[in-house]
Design a protein around this motif. Structure first.
Motif, mmCIF file in Angstrom:
data_model
loop_
_atom_site.group_PDB
_atom_site.id
_atom_site.type_symbol
_atom_site.label_atom_id
_atom_site.label_comp_id
_atom_site.label_asym_id
_atom_site.label_seq_id
_atom_site.Cartn_x
_atom_site.Cartn_y
_atom_site.Cartn_z
ATOM 1 N N TYR A 151 -4.401 0.801 0.050
ATOM 2 C CA TYR A 151 -3.638 1.928 -0.125
ATOM 3 C C TYR A 151 -3.361 2.618 0.742
ATOM 4 O O TYR A 151 -2.570 3.073 1.408
ATOM 5 C CB TYR A 151 -5.081 3.066 -0.906
ATOM 6 C CG TYR A 151 -5.385 3.080 -2.039
ATOM 7 C CD1 TYR A 151 -4.391 3.856 -2.948
ATOM 8 C CD2 TYR A 151 -6.736 2.642 -2.453
ATOM 9 C CE1 TYR A 151 -4.705 3.858 -4.364
ATOM 10 C CE2 TYR A 151 -6.524 2.142 -4.327
ATOM 11 C CZ TYR A 151 -5.890 2.927 -5.216
ATOM 12 O OH TYR A 151 -5.979 3.025 -5.922
ATOM 13 N N PRO A 173 0.866 -1.596 -0.044
ATOM 14 C CA PRO A 173 0.120 0.025 -0.012
ATOM 15 C C PRO A 173 0.766 1.173 -0.051
ATOM 16 O O PRO A 173 1.482 1.899 0.986
ATOM 17 C CB PRO A 173 -1.119 0.519 1.170
ATOM 18 C CG PRO A 173 -0.553 -1.337 1.791
ATOM 19 C CD PRO A 173 0.398 -2.140 0.952
ATOM 20 N N ALA A 229 -4.575 7.797 -3.318
ATOM 21 C CA ALA A 229 -4.664 7.236 -2.004
ATOM 22 C C ALA A 229 -6.199 8.493 -1.590
ATOM 23 O O ALA A 229 -7.287 7.602 -0.078
ATOM 24 C CB ALA A 229 -4.234 6.785 -1.296
#
Length: 535
Positions: free
Chosen positions: A177, A45, A52
């Motif tokens: 994310y 992530p 994001a």
């Protein structure tokens, strides 16, 4: 010629190995696919970036719209009940209430379907279908304001199914994310429902009074369409899980079920305990929310019966932000934090009948809301901790499905006890027991150990969601480096890889292979920089 290394998601990638990761920015994991060695791409992530934060904003709006509509049904209920009563329906109250009950019940009950669909067709498409259903269901409801039977389907089932399909992905996408800030981001996203619930009742009440139900439903349909736009932001970073291998002797039904349901989650003892403890705690959890107004009218006549619930809603949003931030701090055990929340919610629920003043009742309501936010904001992060990125979507979906039963049964049982006793003393005391019992059973999570330790919690700290193999090494590995290297050579040899394998000439090869065959290879993470000269 060098042998091509295939990436699981269908792309062929190459790059130099720097600090243990490929130059394309993703972690590479060696897997065996038939007789050909392959590389499985594991995305780490990004924990930030414009995309994001846009995903977080989309999930915030999705949560706010869905639960803003669901939680403000009381405004629709009053207008619909009056409308049915004016038409001469003797069961106007129960029929109008059933529409809202179907909506919340369907949203949670069908959440497992959302988890399964997400694994099959992806987060974005599942949310898109959910947005179309919520928008379409609300728009169709505008044509059936005088037909409550039709509203059962359009408002109750159709909108509820759409909300189920959109809600689970809005939590699951966050783990794609965010890792370091996952708790904080979950807190912000889940606070969306509190923000919209605080704003929408006033606006919706004014809209219904001035325009009527039909126009109000059409406006809600436009608001629900925001979910469709939010879906376009959901670009998953983890590839869709490949179908399971068909083993000899496995029945056709078994194979079909495994293609839809992630049975690996149900092999994790920690997840099973957690997924059963939460519904147990929720048998009494929702009782104060439903019966608080009537309790205030009975115990403190003349005071604002809706004020305690408003206090719970305000501090719930605040609690999601605060405890979402706390959950990301080093050394914080998220499961233990959720246990503390349940213990305090259960204790304060049992104290409600003993409150001697309305001011004290408001203080208790404010505290209950704070820990309610703690409980809700930790659902997504704990699911990722226990089941990892691949299993988190279905883990959340099946958990919400299990929660639909106690959330539906608890308040009516408390109402029956009130009808028999004429007091809320016994119902509220009994409602405080399930959260305490559920928190106690969660201690069993510390007593079991899962076979796959990559995505589970340790006692004192939560683990990263995507942890490279080199981050798991400890001092013992350094001391016994020769022995470890021999074991890794044996493992690679069993996969058909040896010193002369063409795989070693590919620049996307994992550091595990390099470490096994390069004599005197450095053990520290910082020293791991490679080039062709090493080979």
């Amino acid at each position: 010629m060098a042998e091509t290394v295939k990436i699981v998601n269908g792309e062929t990638k190459a790059g130099t190995i720097v600090n243990g990761s490929a130059s394309n920015g993703h972690l590479a994991k060696l897997v065996k696919n038939g007789s050909t060695p392959a590389m499985e791409e594991v995305h780490d992530p990004p924990d930030g970036g414009a995309r994001a934060w846009l995903v977080m904003l989309g999930a915030f709006l999705c949560n706010g719209v869905l639960f803003g509509v669901i939680n403000t049904y009381s405004v629709i209920y009053l207008s619909l009940q009056k409308q049915l009563h004016d038409l001469g329906d003797t069961e106007a109250s129960s029929k109008a209430a059933l529409v809202g009950s179907l909506t919340i019940g369907t949203t949670f009950l069908l959440s497992p379907v959302s988890g399964i669909l997400t694994d099959k067709i992806g987060l974005r498409l599942t949310t898109l279908i959910g947005g179309v259903l919520t928008c379409g269901g609300m728009f169709l409801s505008s044509f059936f304001t005088n037909n409550v039977s039709a509203l059962y389907f359009t408002y109750g089932i159709m909108f509820g199914l759409g909300a189920a399909l959109a809600y689970t992905p809005s939590l699951a996408i966050l783990g794609h994310y965010f890792k370091k800030y996952l708790g904080m981001v979950n807190g912000i996203v889940t606070a969306g429902s509190s923000v919209f619930t605080a704003i929408m009742p006033v606006l919706l009440n004014k809209l219904v009074q001035e325009t009527g139900l039909a126009t109000s439903f059409r406006v809600l349909s436009v608001i629900s369409s925001f979910v469709i736009f939010c879906a376009l932001l959901y670009k998953p970073l983890q590839p869709i899980q490949p179908p399971p291998r068909v083993k000899p002797g496995r029945s056709r039904l078994n194979t079909v079920l495994r293609s839809f349901i992630n049975f690996d989650n149900w092999k994790k003892k920690k997840y099973i305990i957690w997924a059963l403890s939460i519904p147990i705690a929720l048998f009494g959890y929702f009782v104060p929310y439903v019966h608080m107004g009537k309790f205030v009218l009975d115990s403190f006549p003349g005071e604002g019966e809706n004020l305690p619930v408003m206090c719970i809603g305000i501090t719930s949003g605040l609690g999601r932000l605060i405890f979402g931030f706390i959950a990301d701090l080093p050394g914080i055990n998220r499961v233990l934090l959720q246990q503390i929340a349940f213990v305090l919610i259960g204790t304060m629920t049992m104290c409600l009948p003993a409150t001697g003043s309305f001011t004290l009742l408001l203080v208790i309501a404010l505290a209950m809301g704070l820990f309610d936010g703690c409980f809700i904001s930790l659902l997504g992060p704990i699911a990722y901790d226990l089941c990892g990125p691949r299993g988190a979507t279905q883990a959340i979906g099946f958990l919400l499905g299990l929660c639909s039963v106690p959330l539906t049964i608890g308040p009516p049982v408390a109402g029956m006890l009130y009808d028999h006793t004429g007091s809320y003393k016994l119902p509220l005391i009994l409602a405080g027991i399930p959260p305490l019992f559920g928190a106690s059973t969660m201690f069993l999570i510390r007593c079991v150990k899962d076979d796959n330790s990559d995505a589970v919690l340790k006692d004192s700290t939560h683990q990263p969601l995507a942890q490279p193999a080199w981050d798991c090494e400890n001092a013992a590995d350094v001391k016994t480096n020769g022995h470890v290297r021999e074991e890794r050579r044996a493992t690679l040899a069993s996969s058909g890889i040896n010193m002369k394998s063409p795989l070693l000439s590919n620049v996307a090869v994992s550091s595990l292979v390099l470490e096994s065959y390069i004599p005197g290879y450095p053990n520290t993470h910082r020293q791991r920089k490679y080039s062709y000269s090493n080979l």
